[in-house]
Design an enzyme around this catalytic site. Structure first.
Site, PDB file in Angstrom:
ATOM      1  N   LYS A 272      46.729 -30.596 -84.109  1.00  0.00           N
ATOM      2  CA  LYS A 272      46.105 -31.007 -82.984  1.00  0.00           C
ATOM      3  C   LYS A 272      45.429 -32.218 -82.925  1.00  0.00           C
ATOM      4  CE  LYS A 272      44.942 -26.303 -81.690  1.00  0.00           C
ATOM      5  NZ  LYS A 272      45.900 -25.893 -80.358  1.00  0.00           N
ATOM      6  N   GLU A 344      51.176 -20.595 -83.393  1.00  0.00           N
ATOM      7  CA  GLU A 344      51.138 -19.611 -84.527  1.00  0.00           C
ATOM      8  C   GLU A 344      50.699 -18.288 -84.140  1.00  0.00           C
ATOM      9  OE1 GLU A 344      48.669 -21.553 -83.530  1.00  0.00           O
ATOM     10  OE2 GLU A 344      46.972 -20.166 -83.570  1.00  0.00           O
ATOM     11  N   ARG A 346      51.475 -16.324 -81.699  1.00  0.00           N
ATOM     12  CA  ARG A 346      52.698 -15.395 -81.361  1.00  0.00           C
ATOM     13  C   ARG A 346      53.405 -14.914 -82.604  1.00  0.00           C
ATOM     14  NH1 ARG A 346      55.308 -19.390 -77.136  1.00  0.00           N
ATOM     15  NH2 ARG A 346      52.854 -20.208 -77.349  1.00  0.00           N
TER      16      ARG A 346
HETATM   17  N1  BES Z   1      44.854 -21.155 -80.114  1.00  0.00           N
HETATM   18  C1  BES Z   1      45.791 -22.158 -79.328  1.00  0.00           C
HETATM   19  C2  BES Z   1      45.655 -21.938 -77.772  1.00  0.00           C
HETATM   20  C3  BES Z   1      44.415 -22.566 -77.153  1.00  0.00           C
HETATM   21  C4  BES Z   1      44.372 -23.900 -76.987  1.00  0.00           C
HETATM   22  C5  BES Z   1      43.475 -21.869 -76.650  1.00  0.00           C
HETATM   23  C6  BES Z   1      43.564 -24.567 -76.410  1.00  0.00           C
HETATM   24  C7  BES Z   1      42.453 -22.507 -76.124  1.00  0.00           C
HETATM   25  C8  BES Z   1      42.536 -23.725 -75.900  1.00  0.00           C
HETATM   26  C9  BES Z   1      47.264 -21.832 -79.612  1.00  0.00           C
HETATM   27  O1  BES Z   1      47.334 -21.473 -80.930  1.00  0.00           O
HETATM   28  C10 BES Z   1      48.143 -22.884 -79.382  1.00  0.00           C
HETATM   29  O2  BES Z   1      47.698 -23.970 -80.020  1.00  0.00           O
HETATM   30  N2  BES Z   1      49.064 -22.917 -78.407  1.00  0.00           N
HETATM   31  C11 BES Z   1      49.813 -23.926 -78.062  1.00  0.00           C
HETATM   32  C12 BES Z   1      51.224 -23.283 -77.571  1.00  0.00           C
HETATM   33  C13 BES Z   1      52.363 -24.442 -77.805  1.00  0.00           C
HETATM   34  C14 BES Z   1      52.652 -25.119 -78.950  1.00  0.00           C
HETATM   35  C15 BES Z   1      53.603 -23.908 -77.349  1.00  0.00           C
HETATM   36  C16 BES Z   1      49.365 -24.604 -76.918  1.00  0.00           C
HETATM   37  O3  BES Z   1      48.779 -23.966 -76.030  1.00  0.00           O
HETATM   38  O4  BES Z   1      49.324 -25.898 -76.479  1.00  0.00           O
HETATM   39 ZN    ZN Z   2      46.028 -20.574 -82.045  1.00  0.00          ZN
HETATM   40 ZN    ZN Z   3      47.789 -23.003 -82.264  1.00  0.00          ZN
END
Ligand code: BES
Ligand code: ZN
Ligand code: ZN
Length: 489
Positions: A272, A344, A346
């Site tokens: 990220k 991750e 899922r």
């Molecule tokens: N923990 C995050 C989801 C999240 C992001 C919750 C920002 C609240 C705020 C999750 O693990 C994630 O990073 N999901 C990705 C999925 C994508 C790579 C398919 C996302 O939402 O960008």
């Molecule tokens: Zn996450």
């Molecule tokens: Zn994530």
């Protein structure tokens, strides 16, 4: 612990730091004790206080109400439009202003209205104050958290019996909410999977809830290959924790709760950016909600069997981290091509949902901070819900509405199933396109949810970026209160 009292006194003789007086807008409507009503009227006549929703006016040593140091008038808006949630939030906002001053002993006048049942009004008033009674000071140089010592609700002759019967659930629900807020707010280096699992053990002992912790060795034996893959980049090894609450008599039903507990989500090698990582200590909130809810069920001697499963793991980039392109054979035997190591949650939940089915509950509900897409779709104040059992989804949404925490259903449309098919494995963990990301994540989980009655909650409302009404900035603690509302029904 704060001492709580609901009594039928009018409240004009309250002696303490502050008396909170919620007022409807419109002049003829204050059915308040005379001395207090005089003060409220005077303020409305002589100043610009209109009693608009959330409008606050603190008064020092108000005339005629002699034993309180302060009176805090708070607007409820129009009486016709009153709801339990407006009462909770208005009273909560007033209570937070008192808490910030360091006041310890507060009273609240329960507003009189024919638009709601007495116990609904009284419960909402009390919840507003108790939900506001939270202060994170643990990480300040001088850790002196502010807290109320005594809260009194005055009902001016209205029947208090029904509200008193609701007290245990209100108090357990608020305590669970605060436990979740605290865990969400804890810095990630202070809450590794191992430390989280130790806490679960400790709480289990205190509440007579059986706790089993699977360490990396046990996880390997149990084929939790999704959990292990996500955790393999971190110096902190993963844990899966099972909590078992069983009532003394025969259980009415058996509910299985599953929580995503990513103690820190850096994104892994699909790293990220700095901004995106700032709040990623909150990625364990699903697990915190499950832990707090199971303990609350034990405190309340619930007549329902509740199993909680926590998937605790840290998602980090390193030389040993899992990689985009890897294929994981998940616990169920289905294979998953990893295209994005940041999807991750899922992978963890795929194993956990497969495991959850072995407990043969009547319902499985998973809670996870799964997608940013859900946050984009619904905003910070509403969580997404999806599932295979419409009755269950409806009940959970109703429970949310009853406690003032919003859940909104997203459709698991079959058409999008295409987008999670992989060329080389059974599934891929990222749909590639950002559109409908909360739904494609839900469809992915559905592949592993063997129970006929399953719901998935994408926790977009777990974090408040600014403070508002009874909430502090940070973890909101939403979840346990609607879960309890459903479980105890
Ligand atoms: N923990 C995050 C989801 C999240 C992001 C919750 C920002 C609240 C705020 C999750 O693990 C994630 O990073 N999901 C990705 C999925 C994508 C790579 C398919 C996302 O939402 O960008
Ligand atoms: Zn996450
Ligand atoms: Zn994530």
């Amino acid at each position: 612990m704060v001492s709580v009292d609901i009594n039928s006194q009018p409240g004009k003789d309250f002696s303490g730091d502050a008396l909170i007086v919620p007022v409807f807008s419109g002049r003829e409507r204050h059915r308040l004790p005379l001395a207090i009503s005089k003060v409220a009227r005077q303020v409305m006549d002589e100043s610009d206080f209109k009693a608009d929703y959330l409008e606050l006016v603190p008064l020092h040593h108000p005339n005629g109400v002699k034993d309180t140091r302060w009176m805090v008038l708070v607007g409820l808006g129009e009486e016709e439009a009153v709801t339990p949630n407006k009462i909770r939030k208005a009273v909560g906002a007033a209570a937070r202003s008192c808490l910030k001053k360091g006041w310890k002993k507060v009273g609240v006048i329960s507003p009189s209205t024919s638009n709601m049942e007495h116990d609904e009004v009284q419960a909402a008033v009390l919840e507003g104050v108790l939900l506001a009674n939270f202060d994170t000071a643990a990480f300040k140089g001088k850790p002196e958290p502010k807290a109320f010592e005594k809260v009194e609700v005055f009902t001016n002759g209205d029947d208090t019996r029904k509200a008193r019967r609701r007290l245990p659930q209100i108090q357990a629900g608020v305590a669970a909410c605060h436990r979740v807020r605290e865990l969400t707010n804890t810095p990630p280096s202070n809450l590794s999977p191992e430390v989280f699992a130790e806490l679960a053990k400790k709480l289990g002992k205190e509440h007579k809830v059986a706790v089993e912790v699977l360490d990396p060795e046990a996880l390997a034996k149990g084929n939790f290959n999704g959990v292990l893959a996500v955790g393999q980049g971190s110096a902190k090894t993963p844990r899966v924790v099972t909590l078992e609450y069983k009532p003394k008599e025969k259980a009415k039903r058996h509910i299985v709760l599953v929580g995503k507990g990513v103690c820190f989500d850096s994104g892994g090698l699909s790293l990220k950016d700095a901004k995106g990582m700032e709040t990623m200590k909150d990625d364990m909130t699903g697990a915190a909600i499950v832990l707090a809810t199971v303990m609350a069920c034990a405190e309340l001697d619930a007549s329902v069997q509740v199993t909680g499963i926590l998937g605790l793991v840290e998602n980090m980039p390193s030389g040993s981290a899992y990689k985009p392109g890897d294929v994981i054979r998940s616990r169920s035997g289905k294979t998953i091509e990893v295209l994005n190591t940041d999807a991750e949650g899922r992978l963890v939940l795929a194993d956990l949902l497969d495991y959850a089915a072995e407990f043969q509950g009547d319902h499985v509900v998973d809670l996870a901070t799964l997608t940013g897409a859900c946050l984009v779709a619904l905003g910070e104040g509403v969580s997404g819900i999806m599932g295979t059992d419409q009755k269950l989804v409806d009940r959970l949404m109703d429970a949310g509405a009853a406690v003032g925490e919003h859940l909104w259903q997203l459709p698991l449309v079959e058409e999008y199933r295409e987008s999670i098919k992989s060329q080389i494995a059974d599934l891929k963990n990222s749909a590639g396109s950002r559109w409908g990301g909360a739904i494609t994540a839900g469809l992915f989980l559905k592949e592993f949810a063997k129970n006929d009655s399953w719901a998935h909650v994408d926790l977009s409302s777990c974090w408040a970026s600014t403070e508002k009404d009874f909430r502090t900035q940070g973890g909101t603690g939403e979840g346990p209160r609607w879960l309890l509302e459903w479980i105890l029904a």
